[in-house]
Design a protein around this motif. Structure first.
Motif, PDB file in Angstrom:
ATOM      1  N   TYR A 180      35.968 -62.194  17.622  1.00  0.00           N
ATOM      2  CA  TYR A 180      34.737 -62.943  17.881  1.00  0.00           C
ATOM      3  C   TYR A 180      35.049 -64.217  18.663  1.00  0.00           C
ATOM      4  CZ  TYR A 180      30.105 -64.931  16.979  1.00  0.00           C
ATOM      5  OH  TYR A 180      28.844 -65.453  17.119  1.00  0.00           O
ATOM      6  N   SER A 209      33.731 -65.481  22.355  1.00  0.00           N
ATOM      7  CA  SER A 209      33.122 -66.789  22.587  1.00  0.00           C
ATOM      8  C   SER A 209      33.836 -67.545  23.704  1.00  0.00           C
ATOM      9  CB  SER A 209      33.147 -67.609  21.296  1.00  0.00           C
ATOM     10  OG  SER A 209      32.512 -68.850  21.464  1.00  0.00           O
ATOM     11  N   PHE A 229      27.936 -69.239  23.475  1.00  0.00           N
ATOM     12  CA  PHE A 229      27.816 -68.986  22.037  1.00  0.00           C
ATOM     13  C   PHE A 229      26.651 -68.040  21.755  1.00  0.00           C
ATOM     14  CE2 PHE A 229      26.114 -70.018  17.815  1.00  0.00           C
ATOM     15  CZ  PHE A 229      27.241 -69.804  17.039  1.00  0.00           C
ATOM     16  N   ALA A 230      25.525 -68.251  22.463  1.00  0.00           N
ATOM     17  CA  ALA A 230      24.374 -67.370  22.285  1.00  0.00           C
ATOM     18  C   ALA A 230      24.696 -65.950  22.734  1.00  0.00           C
ATOM     19  CB  ALA A 230      23.179 -67.913  23.064  1.00  0.00           C
ATOM     20  N   THR A 268      27.635 -64.523  22.790  1.00  0.00           N
ATOM     21  CA  THR A 268      28.544 -63.921  21.814  1.00  0.00           C
ATOM     22  C   THR A 268      27.777 -63.389  20.612  1.00  0.00           C
ATOM     23  OG1 THR A 268      30.303 -65.449  22.464  1.00  0.00           O
ATOM     24  CG2 THR A 268      30.553 -64.341  20.345  1.00  0.00           C
ATOM     25  N   THR A 269      26.836 -64.168  20.141  1.00  0.00           N
ATOM     26  CA  THR A 269      26.028 -63.747  18.998  1.00  0.00           C
ATOM     27  C   THR A 269      25.256 -62.474  19.313  1.00  0.00           C
ATOM     28  OG1 THR A 269      25.787 -66.045  18.288  1.00  0.00           O
ATOM     29  CG2 THR A 269      24.223 -64.457  17.386  1.00  0.00           C
ATOM     30  N   PHE A 327      27.645 -59.505  19.453  1.00  0.00           N
ATOM     31  CA  PHE A 327      28.063 -59.131  18.102  1.00  0.00           C
ATOM     32  C   PHE A 327      26.972 -58.298  17.412  1.00  0.00           C
ATOM     33  CE2 PHE A 327      28.144 -60.105  13.524  1.00  0.00           C
ATOM     34  CZ  PHE A 327      29.417 -59.673  13.200  1.00  0.00           C
ATOM     35  N   LEU A 328      25.732 -58.761  17.489  1.00  0.00           N
ATOM     36  CA  LEU A 328      24.619 -58.034  16.869  1.00  0.00           C
ATOM     37  C   LEU A 328      24.388 -56.692  17.554  1.00  0.00           C
ATOM     38  CD1 LEU A 328      22.094 -60.972  16.333  1.00  0.00           C
ATOM     39  CD2 LEU A 328      23.590 -59.901  14.628  1.00  0.00           C
ATOM     40  N   GLY A 361      32.661 -59.086  21.868  1.00  0.00           N
ATOM     41  CA  GLY A 361      31.539 -59.278  20.962  1.00  0.00           C
ATOM     42  C   GLY A 361      31.085 -57.969  20.352  1.00  0.00           C
ATOM     43  N   GLY A 363      31.324 -56.671  16.304  1.00  0.00           N
ATOM     44  CA  GLY A 363      30.189 -56.123  15.563  1.00  0.00           C
ATOM     45  C   GLY A 363      30.455 -54.728  15.036  1.00  0.00           C
TER      46      GLY A 363
END
Length: 269
Positions: A61, A65, A78-79, A81-82, A85-86, A222, A226
């Motif tokens: 992760y 990032s 950062f957004a 990466t999130t 991941f999701l 990312g 996940g």
């Protein structure tokens, strides 16, 4: 981002291939042993789950990032990466819905198992092989790209996936061997399923090679994070809990995290 050399590619592919071939070890255990000790199996599955969750959330992760930050800056990185991941968790959840992965390991000693016709049991084994093969493609990509970027991250992840692949090999080999009594066929079916991991690595790298950039690496890492977290929570830990007869699951989980954490520290010394 480091330059990718032939040595990097060979190392990443070799580690991915080794992790995939652990599936064959499951077939060997079915044919030449009385069956794995359930408590040891529980500990091993939880160990692999803990290792996968730890390395995914702390290393992979973070790699995502860092790569996205190079491409879009820290805030937008950062957004991104999130979201990646999701998306990884969502993608493997979709695969699981379309091609359910068998979570129960068939035991040839179970009377209910023996009452089924051999033809039906053979079909069960082949369906298990098909489902597990479908799930092995993203695992192969995860191992390959993680190792390609940093072997210190990829090697522990490959070790955790290899442990995870052993009971998968058992779940394929048990029905196939019971139905056919053919050792060669049993090993071959497990081998084909295991080879899906290096094949997934080759296909993934071939498709993405022309587009490799910080943004692409960020997306890949990312997604990998996940996928690995979902697999650990959906497959490894529930299976470990089923086989447990005490605290093997939590001991295995924390041991897996601790060993991976210490190995990452040693790799950096």
């Amino acid at each position: 981002m480091t330059a990718i050399t032939l040595h990097h590619l060979i190392t990443a592919f070799g580690i991915t291939l080794a992790a995939g071939l652990a599936t064959v070890l499951g077939s060997v255990l079915v044919m030449f042993s009385q069956g794995p000790n359930p408590r040891v199996l529980s500990f091993g599955l939880a160990f692999a789950g803990g290792a996968m969750v730890y390395v995914s959330l702390t290393e992979i992760y973070t790699k995502s990032s860092e790569a996205f930050a190079l491409a879009y800056g820290e805030t937008h990185g950062f957004a991104a990466t999130t979201l990646a991941f999701l998306a990884g968790m969502g993608a493997v959840a979709l695969i699981d819905r379309l091609v359910p992965n068998p979570h129960e390991t068939l035991d040839a000693k179970d009377p209910g198992f023996r009452q089924q016709s051999r033809q039906h049991i053979a079909r069960v084994g082949l369906m298990a092989a098909f489902a597990i093969t479908a799930h092995n493609f993203p695992e192969g990509m995860a191992t390959f790209f993680a190792t390609l970027e940093n072997p210190a991250v990829g090697a522990p992840l490959a070790f955790a996936i290899a442990i995870h692949n052993i009971p998968e090999g058992i779940s394929i080999a048990a029905p196939v061997y019971f139905a056919t009594r053919k050792k060669g066929l049993t090993v071959f079916v497990c081998l084909l399923s295991g080879l899906a991991e290096p094949l997934g690595a080759v296909l993934g790298y071939t498709a993405l090679k022309p587009f490799l950039s910080p943004a692409v690496f960020g997306s890949v890492f990312g997604l990998i994070a996940g996928v690995m977290v979902f697999l650990a929570l959906d497959e490894l830990l529930p299976a470990a809990k089923r086989y447990a007869d005490g605290h093997e699951t939590v001991y295995g989980l924390t041991s897996g995290m601790a060993v991976i954490a210490l190995s990452l520290v040693l790799f950096r010394l």
